[in-house]
Design an enzyme around this catalytic site. Structure first.
Site, mmCIF file in Angstrom:
data_model
loop_
_atom_site.group_PDB
_atom_site.id
_atom_site.type_symbol
_atom_site.label_atom_id
_atom_site.label_comp_id
_atom_site.label_asym_id
_atom_site.label_seq_id
_atom_site.Cartn_x
_atom_site.Cartn_y
_atom_site.Cartn_z
ATOM 1 N N CYS A 18 0.806 -1.226 0.000
ATOM 2 C CA CYS A 18 0.000 0.000 0.000
ATOM 3 C C CYS A 18 0.838 1.275 0.000
ATOM 4 O O CYS A 18 0.328 2.355 -0.291
ATOM 5 C CB CYS A 18 -0.959 0.007 1.180
ATOM 6 S SG CYS A 18 -2.105 -1.370 1.142
ATOM 7 N N HIS B 19 -3.291 7.492 1.763
ATOM 8 C CA HIS B 19 -3.696 6.147 1.373
ATOM 9 C C HIS B 19 -5.094 5.882 1.920
ATOM 10 O O HIS B 19 -5.419 6.260 3.049
ATOM 11 C CB HIS B 19 -2.691 5.129 1.932
ATOM 12 C CG HIS B 19 -3.134 3.711 1.758
ATOM 13 N ND1 HIS B 19 -3.558 3.223 0.543
ATOM 14 C CD2 HIS B 19 -3.230 2.684 2.646
ATOM 15 C CE1 HIS B 19 -3.887 1.949 0.699
ATOM 16 N NE2 HIS B 19 -3.706 1.605 1.950
ATOM 17 N N ASN C 248 -10.000 -0.222 -0.203
ATOM 18 C CA ASN C 248 -8.542 -0.105 -0.210
ATOM 19 C C ASN C 248 -8.000 -0.737 -1.492
ATOM 20 O O ASN C 248 -8.077 -1.947 -1.667
ATOM 21 C CB ASN C 248 -7.981 -0.807 1.035
ATOM 22 C CG ASN C 248 -6.470 -0.710 1.144
ATOM 23 O OD1 ASN C 248 -5.791 -0.320 0.196
ATOM 24 N ND2 ASN C 248 -5.941 -1.075 2.294
HETATM 25 N N1 COA Z 1 -18.407 -8.059 9.402
HETATM 26 C C1 COA Z 1 -18.894 -8.239 10.656
HETATM 27 N N2 COA Z 1 -18.109 -8.487 11.706
HETATM 28 C C2 COA Z 1 -16.783 -8.529 11.502
HETATM 29 C C3 COA Z 1 -16.220 -8.347 10.228
HETATM 30 C C4 COA Z 1 -17.097 -8.115 9.164
HETATM 31 N N3 COA Z 1 -16.659 -7.907 7.902
HETATM 32 N N4 COA Z 1 -14.893 -8.452 10.338
HETATM 33 C C5 COA Z 1 -14.624 -8.694 11.630
HETATM 34 N N5 COA Z 1 -15.772 -8.746 12.337
HETATM 35 C C6 COA Z 1 -15.950 -8.965 13.757
HETATM 36 C C7 COA Z 1 -14.776 -9.641 14.402
HETATM 37 O O1 COA Z 1 -14.858 -11.045 14.246
HETATM 38 C C8 COA Z 1 -14.936 -9.211 15.837
HETATM 39 O O2 COA Z 1 -15.904 -10.038 16.444
HETATM 40 P P1 COA Z 1 -15.694 -10.539 17.972
HETATM 41 O O3 COA Z 1 -15.649 -9.262 18.775
HETATM 42 O O4 COA Z 1 -16.890 -11.377 18.187
HETATM 43 O O5 COA Z 1 -14.395 -11.287 17.965
HETATM 44 C C9 COA Z 1 -15.522 -7.826 15.751
HETATM 45 O O6 COA Z 1 -16.051 -7.716 14.409
HETATM 46 C C10 COA Z 1 -14.534 -6.716 15.973
HETATM 47 O O7 COA Z 1 -13.379 -6.981 15.183
HETATM 48 P P2 COA Z 1 -12.113 -6.097 15.263
HETATM 49 O O8 COA Z 1 -11.083 -6.673 14.377
HETATM 50 O O9 COA Z 1 -11.795 -5.850 16.690
HETATM 51 O O10 COA Z 1 -12.696 -4.727 14.644
HETATM 52 P P3 COA Z 1 -11.975 -3.377 14.450
HETATM 53 O O11 COA Z 1 -12.776 -2.315 15.060
HETATM 54 O O12 COA Z 1 -10.520 -3.463 14.771
HETATM 55 O O13 COA Z 1 -12.095 -3.182 12.885
HETATM 56 C C11 COA Z 1 -10.777 -3.364 10.893
HETATM 57 C C12 COA Z 1 -11.478 -4.095 12.015
HETATM 58 C C13 COA Z 1 -10.101 -4.362 10.005
HETATM 59 C C14 COA Z 1 -11.815 -2.577 10.103
HETATM 60 C C15 COA Z 1 -9.758 -2.383 11.502
HETATM 61 O O14 COA Z 1 -8.960 -3.040 12.437
HETATM 62 C C16 COA Z 1 -8.871 -1.769 10.450
HETATM 63 O O15 COA Z 1 -9.320 -1.032 9.601
HETATM 64 N N6 COA Z 1 -7.576 -2.025 10.529
HETATM 65 C C17 COA Z 1 -6.623 -1.494 9.592
HETATM 66 C C18 COA Z 1 -6.738 -2.269 8.328
HETATM 67 C C19 COA Z 1 -5.968 -1.656 7.231
HETATM 68 O O16 COA Z 1 -5.944 -0.461 7.093
HETATM 69 N N7 COA Z 1 -5.346 -2.495 6.427
HETATM 70 C C20 COA Z 1 -4.651 -2.134 5.276
HETATM 71 C C21 COA Z 1 -3.465 -1.336 5.578
HETATM 72 S S1 COA Z 1 -2.662 -1.000 4.096
#
Ligand code: COA
Length: 324
Positions: free
Chosen positions: A114, A251, A281
């Site tokens: 990215c 980004h 993304n």
């Molecule tokens: N739909 C519904 N629920 C989902 C889900 C989806 N698509 N993906 C994950 N969950 C659930 C998880 O299983 C978790 O459930 P649990 O609490 O029962 O275990 C819950 O949602 C919370 O997950 P969590 O990972 O803690 O959520 P979050 O608030 O951290 O959000 C992201 C997840 C991925 C959106 C966030 O962490 C993020 O954006 N991270 C950066 C990712 C990124 O930028 N990547 C590319 C970089 S180049």
């Protein structure tokens, strides 16, 4: 006097097919509400079955050349930032080179996931400044849909396909901050974070392309500190302050990361270019896609100070400061 890499034009391309959050909810246990609240994404574009990264890249490159009013025969450097090349080799950039009918100069791919576009700005800036090329195409192009585990709701909802490109030309500048073109770039990586964001395959490990794996929370935590750090360094290097930034083109991974960055810089929301809602993304393509949208709709104008920042697998991260 010093050589500056001036940006002569930009362009982008998105595949035809749009996949909405509701459509994803038919495949995995997720919802439009969860995806929008946690990421800001409403839909993403997905490449057709026979549509390759090089196809998206070529279309974005042609749009950028047209916007710049520069003929492909003038190009003597093509850098394609991609983590999803058509083939293991040769470089997707050489396929684009062939598609454009370019027969001189160099073409190669750049792999910083990215952060690829920001890394690419740094590399192209150096090559133009040292006189190794005069007119360059920098492309960010990805087909992440091919490396997503479509059963994994925690990753498959986050990414999309697309491409963006810019044309850069070496021109004489004064060397001070009033010049147009790339003012400075800062790139970083830290391989200790490999396991937080990687693809579990490749030619030397499994012999397959593999699927993207991510610890979302760790990526989030790092992203909201590393990108602002890189932006601070860019501002310090140039003697500018956050209020001098006309446009932040970050980004596009998650609206919450983008908003956190804008807040740290105390930038009003309407100075931050956001496309993650429409594109999700798109990795190396996300910054040139966002840039092209804001240039074409008239927000970014000649003379504006534009700050770019990115973060990706590796981890890799960095910033690029330019005057449009
Ligand atoms: N739909 C519904 N629920 C989902 C889900 C989806 N698509 N993906 C994950 N969950 C659930 C998880 O299983 C978790 O459930 P649990 O609490 O029962 O275990 C819950 O949602 C919370 O997950 P969590 O990972 O803690 O959520 P979050 O608030 O951290 O959000 C992201 C997840 C991925 C959106 C966030 O962490 C993020 O954006 N991270 C950066 C990712 C990124 O930028 N990547 C590319 C970089 S180049």
């Amino acid at each position: 006097m010093m050589i500056r890499a001036n940006i002569k034009g930009c362009g982008s391309y998105l595949p035809e097919r749009i996949v909405t959050n509701d459509q994803l909810a038919e495949r995995v246990d997720t919802s439009d509400e969860w995806i929008r609240q946690r990421t800001g994404i409403r839909h993403r574009y997905v490449a057709g079955e026979n549509e390759l990264t090089s196809d998206l890249a070529t279309k974005a490159a042609l749009a950028a050349l047209e916007h710049a009013g520069i003929d492909a025969t003038e190009i003597d450097l093509i850098v394609c930032a991609t983590a999803t090349p058509d083939e293991t080799f040769p470089a997707t950039a050489t396929v684009v080179q062939r598609n454009l009918g370019v027969t001189k100069g160099a073409a190669f791919d750049l792999q910083a996931v990215c952060s690829g576009f920001v890394y690419g700005l740094s590399v192209v800036d150096s090559l133009l400044k040292t006189g190794q090329a005069r007119t360059a195409l920098l492309i960010g192009a990805e087909t992440f849909s091919r490396i997503l585990d479509w059963e994994d709701r925690s990753t498959c909802v986050l990414f999309g396909d697309g491409a963006g490109a810019i044309v850069l030309q070496a021109e004489e500048g004064t060397g001070d901050i009033t010049d147009s073109g790339i003012l400075n770039t800062h790139i970083y990586s830290d391989g200790r974070y490999h396991d937080a964001l990687y693809v579990d395959g490749g030619p030397s490990s499994t012999g397959t392309a593999g699927f993207l794996r991510m610890e979302g929370k760790e990526v989030f935590r790092q992203a909201v500190s590393r990108m602002p750090e890189a932006i601070d360094t860019a501002l310090q290097t140039s003697g500018l302050s956050p209020s001098d930034i006309d446009w932040l083109v970050p980004h596009q991974a998650n609206i919450r990361i983008i908003e956190a960055m804008g807040k740290k810089l105390k930038l009003p929301k309407d100075r931050v270019v956001v496309t993650v809602d429409k594109h999700a993304n798109t990795s190396a393509a996300s910054i040139p896609l966002a840039l092209t949208e804001a240039v074409y709709d008239g927000r970014i104008k000649r003379g504006d100070i534009v700050m770019m920042a990115a973060m990706g697998g590796g981890f890799t991260w960095g910033s690029a400061l330019l005057r449009w």
